[in-house]
Design a protein around this motif. Structure first.
Motif, short mmCIF file in Angstrom:
data_model
loop_
_atom_site.label_atom_id
_atom_site.label_comp_id
_atom_site.label_asym_id
_atom_site.label_seq_id
_atom_site.Cartn_x
_atom_site.Cartn_y
_atom_site.Cartn_z
N ARG A 176 8.91 8.02 -6.45
CA ARG A 176 8.38 7.01 -7.37
C ARG A 176 8.73 5.59 -6.90
O ARG A 176 8.98 4.70 -7.69
CB ARG A 176 8.87 7.26 -8.81
CG ARG A 176 8.33 8.55 -9.43
CD ARG A 176 8.89 8.79 -10.81
NE ARG A 176 10.34 9.02 -10.76
CZ ARG A 176 10.90 10.21 -10.52
NH1 ARG A 176 10.13 11.27 -10.29
NH2 ARG A 176 12.20 10.34 -10.50
N ASP B 91 0.83 -1.21 0.00
CA ASP B 91 0.00 0.00 0.00
C ASP B 91 0.86 1.26 0.00
O ASP B 91 0.60 2.21 -0.74
CB ASP B 91 -0.92 0.01 1.23
CG ASP B 91 -2.07 -0.96 1.10
OD1 ASP B 91 -2.21 -1.58 0.03
OD2 ASP B 91 -2.85 -1.10 2.06
N ARG C 225 4.57 5.50 -5.40
CA ARG C 225 4.78 5.37 -6.84
C ARG C 225 3.78 6.22 -7.63
O ARG C 225 4.15 6.84 -8.65
CB ARG C 225 4.65 3.90 -7.26
CG ARG C 225 4.85 3.68 -8.76
CD ARG C 225 4.70 2.24 -9.14
NE ARG C 225 5.79 1.42 -8.64
CZ ARG C 225 5.66 0.42 -7.79
NH1 ARG C 225 4.44 0.11 -7.31
NH2 ARG C 225 6.69 -0.27 -7.38
N GLU C 226 2.56 6.25 -7.17
CA GLU C 226 1.50 6.93 -7.92
C GLU C 226 1.45 8.44 -7.65
O GLU C 226 0.91 9.19 -8.47
CB GLU C 226 0.14 6.32 -7.56
CG GLU C 226 0.00 4.87 -8.03
CD GLU C 226 -1.12 4.13 -7.34
OE1 GLU C 226 -1.88 4.77 -6.56
OE2 GLU C 226 -1.25 2.90 -7.55
N ASN C 227 2.00 8.89 -6.55
CA ASN C 227 1.95 10.30 -6.19
C ASN C 227 3.37 10.87 -6.18
O ASN C 227 4.13 10.65 -5.25
CB ASN C 227 1.30 10.48 -4.82
CG ASN C 227 1.05 11.94 -4.47
OD1 ASN C 227 1.67 12.84 -5.03
ND2 ASN C 227 0.16 12.18 -3.52
N GLU C 228 3.72 11.61 -7.21
CA GLU C 228 5.09 12.11 -7.34
C GLU C 228 5.41 13.22 -6.36
O GLU C 228 6.55 13.70 -6.31
CB GLU C 228 5.35 12.56 -8.78
CG GLU C 228 5.33 11.43 -9.79
CD GLU C 228 5.97 11.81 -11.11
OE1 GLU C 228 6.58 12.89 -11.19
OE2 GLU C 228 5.86 11.02 -12.06
N ASP D 17 2.70 1.60 -3.43
CA ASP D 17 1.79 2.07 -4.48
C ASP D 17 1.49 3.57 -4.34
O ASP D 17 1.46 4.30 -5.33
CB ASP D 17 0.48 1.28 -4.44
CG ASP D 17 0.66 -0.16 -4.91
OD1 ASP D 17 1.71 -0.46 -5.52
OD2 ASP D 17 -0.24 -0.98 -4.66
N LYS D 18 1.27 4.02 -3.12
CA LYS D 18 0.97 5.45 -2.90
C LYS D 18 2.14 6.33 -3.32
O LYS D 18 1.95 7.37 -3.95
CB LYS D 18 0.63 5.70 -1.43
CG LYS D 18 -0.73 5.18 -1.00
CD LYS D 18 -0.96 5.40 0.49
CE LYS D 18 -2.27 4.81 0.96
NZ LYS D 18 -2.45 4.94 2.43
#
Length: 565
Positions: free
Chosen positions: A305, A275, A281-284, A278-279
């Motif tokens: 990332r 979790d 990686r998805e939020n730069e 992913d957070k």
């Protein structure tokens, strides 16, 4: 009200042998009649006369059965002549905080830590009890062995059944009882204050606050700190939110300790902390992500990332940059150490900086003697544990604060710091394959096979080839260690296969699970020049060779590992 202790007859339970970090079993095992009482009494029996009039610290990660176990400990301690217990409010104390408390209170005999560390919690899962000695570190083999011997012959335990413990640990304060004509004191303390004070002595909190909040000239360095519903939640709130100004909504998550960890596996790695990964990686916007395990001694660091920092590289980078931390500016730096399975990245830093270096068996207790002798400043294990001589346990929050100190000092990103390091020292591509809850006989047969293989006359010097890359064996053994301080010997610590280019394969059976056998295979592939390739690609040849040498699939039937880190 005067209270009297009683003696309760009991019989031994099989298998109460402490592993590398205490006794770990399923919760329902600890709930069996007399089971927990037997083990706690065996701790006191092993300590002998030192228990009389002593002070002990008690606390843990808050997992299921913690409060019941603390009640048992209070009653048994009172009946065995303990003078005082220092207990974290609600039973909450991280493992590093227990070590800090032991070390900062004069004359404390040690502590009882209620945790199964990174293992799952809840009524269906795991619980654990371990004893930490006077220096704040895990019990050495001699103490653990003595506890185990007492568990095998115990016939009775002492307790004070009428000592009321319900809600005792819920409220801060000191309560004094009269037990068998003696004063018995229970002091319930704030779980975080002692540890936070220690961190403020080690690190420059104003600089870290400026880093996280930013200035007109420097944007805020955005972190995402994940406590995975474990014990570090209360420490993260105090340190990162209240002291360093991080946002409680944007910069921290899962910071409320839960007795089942929210039905997640509180192990900070790429598999179980997905979790967080992913957070980030998805939020730069996030510059760094960090996660901790259930009791707060392990950590995972990722950069922007979700750039992953292996624990091996984390240890080496910190070793190379300790000079930016106030604690080491004042105290100086002596030696570095790693557990045997940990990749050899820190070895090269020690050599370049001219510092003493040690390779020890798995288990934080092996670092303690070196620290007490003033020969070790920083150490780590590949199993996401990093720490220094400020306490005698690995320390997840300390590691993150250390990384933030390096970032603030160098004004570089996590990824750029790693790349700079690799260009200087080369790169140890590393992975660990865990095969959990294997059938014990099959796992042992595999280790016997390896023993026979490495003992053969033709093994050293033999070359193995996979995917076009060849490795030649330079040395193979079952690792043993002679402690340079007390000359104690630890044998059969894991099969090592060392190759001429500096790469390594390690095979071990882990002692941290609660059932079955966990086989760990460690793959350490060293590259001096090719340092920026994909880790999976670089490791593939040695992974295949490692599985070929061990014949793991043949012995266990496992097609794939449970966890890859």
């Amino acid at each position: 009200m005067a209270l009297s202790s009683v003696v309760v007859a009991t019989t031994p339970f099989e298998g109460q042998k402490p592993g590398t970090s205490g006794l770990r079993k399923k919760v329902k095992v600890f709930m069996e009649k007399h089971y927990t009482e037997n083990f706690v009494q065996s701790i006191f029996n092993a300590l002998g006369d030192k228990v009389q009039g002593s002070t002990l610290v008690v606390g843990g990660d808050g997992r299921y059965f913690s409060k019941q176990a603390i009640n048992i400990i209070i009653r048994i301690a009172s009946a065995n002549g303990v003078a005082k217990l220092i207990i974290g409010q609600l039973g909450i104390l991280s493992t590093p905080a227990v070590s800090s408390l032991i070390r900062s209170h004069q004359g404390v005999l040690g502590g009882i830590v209620l945790t199964a560390s990174h293992n799952p919690g809840g009524i269906r899962n795991d619980f654990g009890i371990k004893y930490n000695i006077e220096n704040g570190g895990p019990a050495p083999d001699s103490v653990s062995d003595a506890i185990y011997e007492h568990t095998k012959k115990i016939t009775e335990y002492r307790t004070t059944p009428k000592l009321e413990t319900d809600r005792l640990i819920d409220v801060l304060g000191t309560t004094t009882y009269n037990v068998d004509g003696r004063d018995f004191v229970v002091e319930v303390i704030d779980s975080t204050s002692n540890y936070v004070a220690l961190m403020k002595e080690i690190f420059d909190f104003p600089k870290l606050r400026t880093l996280i909040r930013g200035t007109e000239k420097r944007p805020a360095f955005n972190v995402l700190i994940d406590s995975m519903n474990g014990v570090t939640g209360v420490y993260v709130r105090h340190i990162f939110v209240e002291e360093l100004g991080a946002s409680p909504d944007h910069n921290v998550c899962r910071i409320v300790p839960l007795d089942n960890f929210g039905e997640i596996h509180p192990d900070p790695n790429l598999t179980y902390a997905k979790d967080l990964v992913d957070k980030v990686r998805e939020n730069e916007d996030y510059d760094l992500g960090a996660a901790f395990d259930g009791d707060g001694d392990r950590n995972m660091i990722i950069g922007k990332r979700a750039f992953f920092v292996t624990p091996n590289d984390s240890l080496a980078v910190l070793a190379n940059n300790l000079g930016c931390i106030p604690y080491f500016q004042k105290k100086g730096v002596t030696g570095f150490a790693r557990s045997m399975p940990t990749a050899a990245a820190v070895d090269r830093v020690a050599a370049k900086l001219g510092k003493e270096f040690f390779e020890v068996p798995t288990g934080w207790k092996y670092f303690g003697n070196l620290m007490d002798a003033g020969r070790l400043s920083l150490c780590g294990e590949e199993s996401f544990g990093t720490g220094s001589d400020h306490i005698r346990e690995k320390d997840g929050i300390w590691a993150v604060l250390a990384w933030l100190s390096v970032i603030e000092h160098k004004n570089m990103s996590v990824e750029d710091i790693l790349k700079e390091h690799w260009q200087t020292y080369g790169r140890n591509y590393f992975t660990r394959y865990d095969y959990e809850e294997c059938e014990s006989d099959a796992a042992n047969e595999m280790m016997v096979h390896l023993e026979r293989l490495i003992a053969s006359d033709s093994f050293v010097g033999k070359s193995f080839t996979s995917s076009g890359k060849s490795y030649t064996v330079s040395k193979a053994d079952n690792f043993s260690y002679v402690d340079p301080i007390d000359n104690s010997v630890a044998k059969n610590q894991g099969i090592r296969v060392l190759f001429e280019d500096g790469s390594r394969l390690i095979y071990r059976l882990s002692g941290t699970g609660s059932s079955g056998a966990t086989i760990r295979v460690y793959i350490d592939s060293y590259e001096k020049e090719n340092v920026l390739s994909e880790a999976q690609d670089m490791l593939k040849p040695l992974v295949e060779i490692g599985l070929e040498i061990s014949q793991l699939k043949k012995f266990t039937g496992r097609e794939a590992p449970t966890v890859i880190t």
